[in-house]
Design an enzyme around this catalytic site. Structure first.
Site, PDB file in Angstrom:
ATOM      1  N   SER A 124       0.840  -1.204   0.000  1.00  0.00           N
ATOM      2  CA  SER A 124       0.000   0.000   0.000  1.00  0.00           C
ATOM      3  C   SER A 124       0.870   1.247   0.000  1.00  0.00           C
ATOM      4  O   SER A 124       1.943   1.273   0.615  1.00  0.00           O
ATOM      5  CB  SER A 124      -0.864   0.001   1.265  1.00  0.00           C
ATOM      6  OG  SER A 124      -1.537   1.230   1.415  1.00  0.00           O
ATOM      7  N   TYR A 148      -1.643  -0.629  10.578  1.00  0.00           N
ATOM      8  CA  TYR A 148      -1.930  -1.201   9.255  1.00  0.00           C
ATOM      9  C   TYR A 148      -0.738  -0.997   8.318  1.00  0.00           C
ATOM     10  O   TYR A 148      -0.237  -1.937   7.688  1.00  0.00           O
ATOM     11  CB  TYR A 148      -3.191  -0.561   8.652  1.00  0.00           C
ATOM     12  CG  TYR A 148      -3.349  -0.890   7.187  1.00  0.00           C
ATOM     13  CD1 TYR A 148      -3.772  -2.152   6.785  1.00  0.00           C
ATOM     14  CD2 TYR A 148      -3.029   0.041   6.191  1.00  0.00           C
ATOM     15  CE1 TYR A 148      -3.885  -2.476   5.434  1.00  0.00           C
ATOM     16  CE2 TYR A 148      -3.136  -0.267   4.848  1.00  0.00           C
ATOM     17  CZ  TYR A 148      -3.565  -1.529   4.472  1.00  0.00           C
ATOM     18  OH  TYR A 148      -3.666  -1.847   3.134  1.00  0.00           O
ATOM     19  N   LYS A 152       2.233  -3.714   6.439  1.00  0.00           N
ATOM     20  CA  LYS A 152       2.631  -3.797   5.027  1.00  0.00           C
ATOM     21  C   LYS A 152       4.152  -3.645   4.906  1.00  0.00           C
ATOM     22  O   LYS A 152       4.811  -4.336   4.129  1.00  0.00           O
ATOM     23  CB  LYS A 152       1.910  -2.729   4.211  1.00  0.00           C
ATOM     24  CG  LYS A 152       0.392  -2.912   4.151  1.00  0.00           C
ATOM     25  CD  LYS A 152       0.017  -4.181   3.412  1.00  0.00           C
ATOM     26  CE  LYS A 152      -1.482  -4.393   3.307  1.00  0.00           C
ATOM     27  NZ  LYS A 152      -1.846  -5.689   2.720  1.00  0.00           N
TER      28      LYS A 152
END
Ligand code: NAD
Ligand code: WQD
Length: 340
Positions: A124, A148, A152
């Protein structure tokens, strides 16, 4: 060639299934249906006229993954399965690390045990955090601002170590910007099961009367109209980026390292520009409420897509009008999503 698509019943994964099936690959989806409906895969079959094999299972269950890889003779994995809501990750960091990091470790270990060494991972643009320079190049410093984004980043690091350890691994981490849109048939699209937090699903809820107005989070940014700017990318362009990455990985020499590529258009649009484009296409008015900035939001984000164009031979083809048109077509044909 059979390809496992984890999270293939979800938003981006289902569109990717269409692209790989239409390119002649067999596809097996492994998904625990925690944020998806199996109806999406029936729709994929109807669009493509091809069968999608489905294994209901969790990526953290390594033996289930290995059994599925072997049973279907998979030679590669496209890995979408994961949790993706930035705000939720602040409340449940352990849950996010468990699914996104531990889950990916279990998946990769199962691949290794089955001699499957080709992997495309959903990363992302969130890993960049607040941009120091625009457009965002892959070499931009990494500074995620949420658990989050950290998950990644951690997975990218694990994959980087993996390719160094054994030159047979062919791995790409694709950093998506802001996916929107739906398949042009309107048969599959984004179907958030809880309360959406992303801009486009909220715009469609306003257009269909589920919400009275769109709250615009921040109108005092240093941008031409004061609202935030993002690189919205059509989900089918994104899916085609995965096929390009796959073809690149299987055609190159061993030991060439981890591929890290932005998947964006390279063009930013403001929140208000997206709203105006959506109003034009849908012929609906989107009432606005100006609201304070949302905590953790960045001002401007858009990709430098040069690397993907030069190395993967891919660039986004669909414009903002197509993104809005295809979203609206999907919503009009499926007012209750896959639940109808
Ligand atoms: P989605 O929630 O629609 O799809 C994820 C799928 O994974 C769902 O079908 C869900 O049921 C499945 N899943 C979740 N946990 C699982 C587990 N433990 N085992 C097996 N299946 C599991 O999300 P999406 O928008 O399609 O995103 C796909 C991937 O792309 C995610 O990894 C996400 O982080 C990444 N991504 C998404 C965006 C975005 O804005 N949508 C942007 C950048 C990156
Ligand atoms: C876009 C713009 C909001 C809702 C997130 C993740 C990112 C990626 C994509 C996973 C911002 C504004 C929004 C609303 C608004 N996902 N907005 N009113 O925050 O750019 O990115 O989703 O990897 O990692 O961080 O996307 O769609 O939430 O917001 O004004 O009701 O729309 O402030 O400027 P974001 P978004």
């Amino acid at each position: 060639m059979s390809i496992m698509i984890t999270g293939g019943a979800g938003y981006i994964g289902s569109h990717c299934c269409v692209t790989f099936l239409e390119a002649g690959h067999d596809v097996v989806v492994l998904d625990n249906l925690s944020n998806a409906s199996p109806e999406s895969l029936d729709r994929v079959s109807r669009i493509t006229g091809a069968k999608v094999s489905f294994v209901e299972g969790d990526i953290r269950d390594g033996s289930r993954v290995a059994d599925a890889l072997k049973a279907h003779g998979c030679t590669a994995v496209v890995h979408f399965a994961g949790l993706k809501v930035v705000g939720d990750s602040l409340n449940d960091p352990l849950g996010y690390y468990d699914v996104n990091v531990t889950g990916t470790l279990a998946l990769v270990a199962a691949m290794k045990a089955c001699d499957v060494h080709t992997l495309i991972f959903s990363s992302s643009a969130n890993v960049y955090g607040n941009p120091e320079e625009l457009p965002l190049k892959e070499s931009h410093r990494i500074a995620p601002m949420s658990p989050y984004g950290e998950t990644k980043h951690v997975v990218e690091q694990i994959l980087g170590d993996l390719v160094v350890s054994d030159p047979r691994w062919q791995v790409a981490a694709l950093r998506y910007f802001n996916p929107v849109g739906a398949h042009e048939t309107g048969m599959i699209g984004e179907n958030p099961l809880g309360t959406p937090t992303n801009l486009m699903p909220i715009i469609t809820q306003v257009a269909t009367g589920v919400r009275p107005a769109l709250q615009v989070f921040g109108s005092d940014y240093d941008t031409p109209d004061g609202t935030g700017i993002r690189d919205f990318i059509h989900v089918m362009d994104l899916a085609e980026g995965h096929l390009a990455a796959y073809r690149h990985l299987v055609s190159r020499e061993e030991g060439e390292g981890l591929v890290i590529a932005n998947l964006g258009t390279g063009r930013g649009y403001s929140v208000l520009e997206l709203v105006r484009a959506f109003e034009h296409v849908s012929n609906r008015s989107i009432p606005l409420e100006m609201a304070p900035r949302r905590a953790g939001d960045i001002e401007i984000s858009y990709a430098d897509p040069t690397y993907a164009r030069q190395v993967l031979g891919w660039s986004a083809q669909r414009d903002l009008t197509a993104m809005c048109h295809d979203t609206w077509n999907w919503v009009c044909k499926n007012p209750k999503g896959f639940a109808a």
